[in-house]
Enzyme design. Structure first.
Site, mmCIF file in Angstrom:
data_model
loop_
_atom_site.group_PDB
_atom_site.id
_atom_site.type_symbol
_atom_site.label_atom_id
_atom_site.label_comp_id
_atom_site.label_asym_id
_atom_site.label_seq_id
_atom_site.Cartn_x
_atom_site.Cartn_y
_atom_site.Cartn_z
ATOM 1 N N SER A 235 0.834 -1.188 0.000
ATOM 2 C CA SER A 235 0.000 0.000 0.000
ATOM 3 C C SER A 235 0.881 1.255 0.000
ATOM 4 O O SER A 235 1.704 1.413 -0.893
ATOM 5 C CB SER A 235 -0.957 -0.048 1.198
ATOM 6 O OG SER A 235 -2.007 0.866 1.063
ATOM 7 N N ASP A 453 -8.605 -4.214 -6.275
ATOM 8 C CA ASP A 453 -8.141 -3.485 -5.093
ATOM 9 C C ASP A 453 -8.934 -2.190 -4.919
ATOM 10 O O ASP A 453 -8.963 -1.349 -5.816
ATOM 11 C CB ASP A 453 -6.650 -3.167 -5.225
ATOM 12 C CG ASP A 453 -6.009 -2.798 -3.905
ATOM 13 O OD1 ASP A 453 -6.588 -1.969 -3.177
ATOM 14 O OD2 ASP A 453 -4.926 -3.327 -3.601
ATOM 15 N N HIS A 483 -7.436 -5.838 -0.941
ATOM 16 C CA HIS A 483 -6.304 -4.911 -0.919
ATOM 17 C C HIS A 483 -5.012 -5.712 -0.788
ATOM 18 O O HIS A 483 -4.704 -6.264 0.258
ATOM 19 C CB HIS A 483 -6.468 -3.954 0.261
ATOM 20 C CG HIS A 483 -5.486 -2.832 0.284
ATOM 21 N ND1 HIS A 483 -5.036 -2.189 -0.845
ATOM 22 C CD2 HIS A 483 -4.867 -2.214 1.323
ATOM 23 C CE1 HIS A 483 -4.191 -1.238 -0.509
ATOM 24 N NE2 HIS A 483 -4.068 -1.232 0.810
#
Length: 514
Positions: A235, A453, A483
Site C-alpha cells: 500500500s 483493489d 487490498h
C-alpha cells in the site's frame, strides 16, 4: 475523519486470506535475475554526509516489550533502536530513535535483511510484523525479517494529536457538510487537529516525510550490514519503496511493491482514484449478492443520507453517524471474505440498528473495547500532509463535487470533501504534488497489482512500473479482490514473488495470475 488509504492491522487478517484459484497466463522465458547478494558495487556505499556515529552504530538487540496498542511478541523476535538524524540537512545535529523489530533467518543460506513497510502511512511495523510472519514464513528461511515504526509512528516518536475524548467528540462532525454551519465546523475541526499535531510533535512535524523515511531506510541498510536493500512494501509502502529507489537506485536489491499507490496522482487525483476503486469493489460486492450495482449503490447512498439526517442508535449507546457508517462499509471492501459481514451490517442498519456498522468502523479507527483509540490515523495525517503540497480550498472542492459524485454515489462526496479538510490550515507546507520514483540504473523492481483493489486501484500499478523506468519496473497482475495480492491464497502470485525474492528470478513484465 480518516482516509481509506492504509493497510491496517485491524484488517490484516482479512486482507491476507481471501481465497482464489491459482493460474497463470505467463509464457516465455523469465526476464532475468535480480541483483544477487554478492553483486554489491562501489556505489553501494554509505549515504554521503552522514557521520560515522550514525553509519557505524551498533544495534543493541534485546527482548521486545509490549505496549497498550501492541502485545509482546514471541521469543523469536528482537527489538532495537536505530539513531537517525531529525533533519538530514543537519546530519550532525539532533537525532531521534526508530524502533526496529526482527526475526533472524532460519536457514543456512542467508541473503540478508528483508525490510517491511505495511502502509498507512502510519502503520506500526512493530505491531504488524509478528502477525504477518506466518504469511512470509518461506522468506524467513533466507532473510532476517525486519520492520520498524517509521518516524512519527508508534514507538518511534509517535504523535498523538488528540485525546480519546476529543476523538469521540469529533465523530459528530459531518465529513460531508450540507450547509454553511456544518462546513465551518468541518474546517475548524481540521484546523484544530493540525494544531494538536503541531503541539504534540514540535519540530518533528516538519521531518516525517516519505523522503525522510526513505533516507532512514538506507541508513538502516548500512547499520544492518547489508550492501543492498531488500524490501517488501504494501500500500503506502509502495510509494515509500518507489521514493527509495529514486534516491538510492544503486542500492536497490530485491524490491516488492504490492497494492500500488499511483505515483502520478496528486492529492485530488488520488481521492478520485480511491472513490473509483471503492465503488468498483462495492459494485463487485453487489453483483455477488445478485443486485444491480447501480440500484444497490443508490439504496446505500439513500441509507447514508438518512443516517446523515438522523444518526442510528446502537447497542453501545453511541450513535452511528454518516461518517462512521461510511467507514464501516469501506472496511469490508478490503477483502471479499468480509462481504457477508457487510450484508448483515447493511440489513441491520436498514432496520434502524447501527451496531454492526459501528463495530466495523471502530476496528478501522483503532478503537478498543474500553474506548481507547490508537494513533495510526494521527501519524497517517501528519506524514501525508507533509508530503502533499496541494491544499484545495472549500470553494475549489465544491466545484469538484459533481465529478466525485459521478465517480461514486456512495464514496464520492466523502472523498471530495476530504481533499479540502485533510490538510486544511496545516502548520507546515507540503513537499511535492506527486512523488518522484524514477530509478534509472536500479535493479528490477517487482510491482504487483490486484484488479479488484479498492484502496489502491489497479491502474496505479502500470503507472508505477512505467515511472520506475524501462528495465526497472516489472509488472505482475492478479485478477482478484481485496487490498493486496501476496498471501491472498493465489499460488501463482506467491510463487512468483517468492522466486524473485529467494532466487532472484524476475518474471516477464506483464505476467498475469488469475
Amino acid at each position: 475523519m480518516s482516509r481509506f488509504v492504509r493497510w491496517t492491522a485491524a484488517t490484516a487478517a482479512a486482507l491476507l486470506v481471501a481465497g482464489c484459484s491459482s493460474g497463470s497466463s505467463d509464457s516465455g522465458d523469465d526476464k532475468g535475475s535480480a541483483t544477487t547478494p554478492s553483486s554489491a558495487t562501489s556505489s553501494s556505499r554509505a549515504s554521503p554526509g552522514l557521520p560515522a556515529s550514525l553509519t557505524s552504530q551498533k544495534l543493541d538487540w534485546g527482548r521486545c516489550e509490549g505496549t497498550s496498542d501492541s502485545p509482546t511478541p514471541g521469543s523469536d523476535w528482537q527489538c532495537a533502536t536505530l539513531k537517525v538524524p531529525l533533519d538530514y540537512a543537519k546530519p550532525d545535529g539532533e537525532t531521534i530513535g526508530l524502533a526496529l523489530i526482527r526475526a533472524k533467518a532460519t536457514g543456512g543460506s542467508r541473503i540478508g535483511s528483508l525490510l517491511f513497510n505495511f502502509g498507512g502511512p502510519g502503520q506500526s511495523g512493530i505491531s504488524v510484523m509478528p502477525s504477518y510472519a506466518g504469511t512470509v514464513s518461506a522468506l524467513r528461511e533466507r532473510y532476517d525479517l525486519v520492520s520498524w515504526d517509521p518516524r512519527g509512528v508508534g514507538a518511534s516518536e509517535g504523535v498523538r494529536c488528540r485525546s480519546d475524548k476529543e476523538i469521540r467528540a469529533a465523530e459528530s462532525v459531518d465529513p460531508t457538510p450540507d450547509d454553511a454551519a456544518e462546513e465551518k465546523a468541518y474546517l475548524q475541526d481540521s484546523a484544530d487537529f493540525g494544531q494538536g499535531c503541531e503541539k504534540a510533535a514540535g519540530n518533528l512535524i516538519a521531518h516525517v516525510s516519505t523522503t525522510d523515511s526513505a533516507r532512514d531506510m538506507d541508513l538502516m541498510r548500512q547499520v544492518l550490514g547489508d550492501t543492498k536493500t531488500h524490501y517488501f512494501g504494501i500500500s503506502y509502502g509502495t510509494e515509500l519503496g518507489g521514493v527509495y529507489a529514486h534516491l538510492f537506485p544503486k542500492n536497490v536489491g530485491r524490491l516488492i511493491l504490492d497494492a500500488v499507490v499511483d505515483p502520478s496522482a496528486d492529492m485530488v487525483g488520488h481521492a478520485k482514484n480511491q472513490a473509483r476503486g471503492f465503488q468498483r469493489a462495492l459494485d463487485d460486492y453487489l453483483k455477488s449478492t445478485g443486485q444491480d450495482p447501480e440500484e444497490g449503490s443508490q439504496k446505500i447512498a439513500a441509507l447514508l443520507k438518512r443516517i446523515d439526517a438522523e444518526p442510528l442508535a446502537t447497542s453501545s449507546g453511541r450513535k452511528l453517524t454518516q461518517g462512521l457508517a461510511l467507514t464501516g462499509i469501506a472496511v469490508t471492501l478490503y477483502s471479499a471474505q468480509s462481504w457477508p459481514a457487510l450484508t448483515g451490517a447493511l440489513d441491520a442498519a436498514e432496520q434502524g440498528d447501527g451496531s454492526d456498522l459501528l463495530a466495523l468502523s471502530d476496528g478501522y479507527n483503532d478503537r478498543d473495547a474500553s474506548g481507547h483509540y490508537g494513533t495510526t490515523t494521527h501519524a497517517q495525517r501528519v506524514i501525508s500532509c507533509l508530503d502533499d503540497k496541494q491544499r484545495p480550498t472549500a470553494a475549489q472542492t465544491k466545484k469538484q463535487l459533481p465529478e466525485f459524485r459521478k465517480i461514486s454515489p456512495v464514496f464520492g462526496e466523502f472523498m471530495g470533501w476530504d481533499t479540502a479538510g485533510w490538510c486544511h490550515d496545516w502548520p507546515v507546507a507540503g513537499q511535492y504534488d506527486t512523488p518522484e520514483v524514477s530509478a534509472p540504473g536500479a535493479a528490477p523492481v517487482l510491482v504487483v497489482g490486484n484488479t479488484g483493489d479498492p484502496a489502491t486501484p489497479y491502474e496505479g500499478t502500470r503507472k508505477m512500473a512505467d515511472e520506475l523506468g524501462k528495465g526497472v519496473g516489472v509488472m505482475l497482475t492478479w485478477k482478484g479482490e481485496g487490498h493486496g495480492a501476496y498471501g491472498s491464497g493465489n499460488d501463482c502470485v506467491d510463487s512468483t514473488v517468492n522466486a524473485y525474492l529467494l532466487d532472484g528470478t524476475v518474471p516477464r513484465d506483464g505476467k498475469v495470475c488469475s
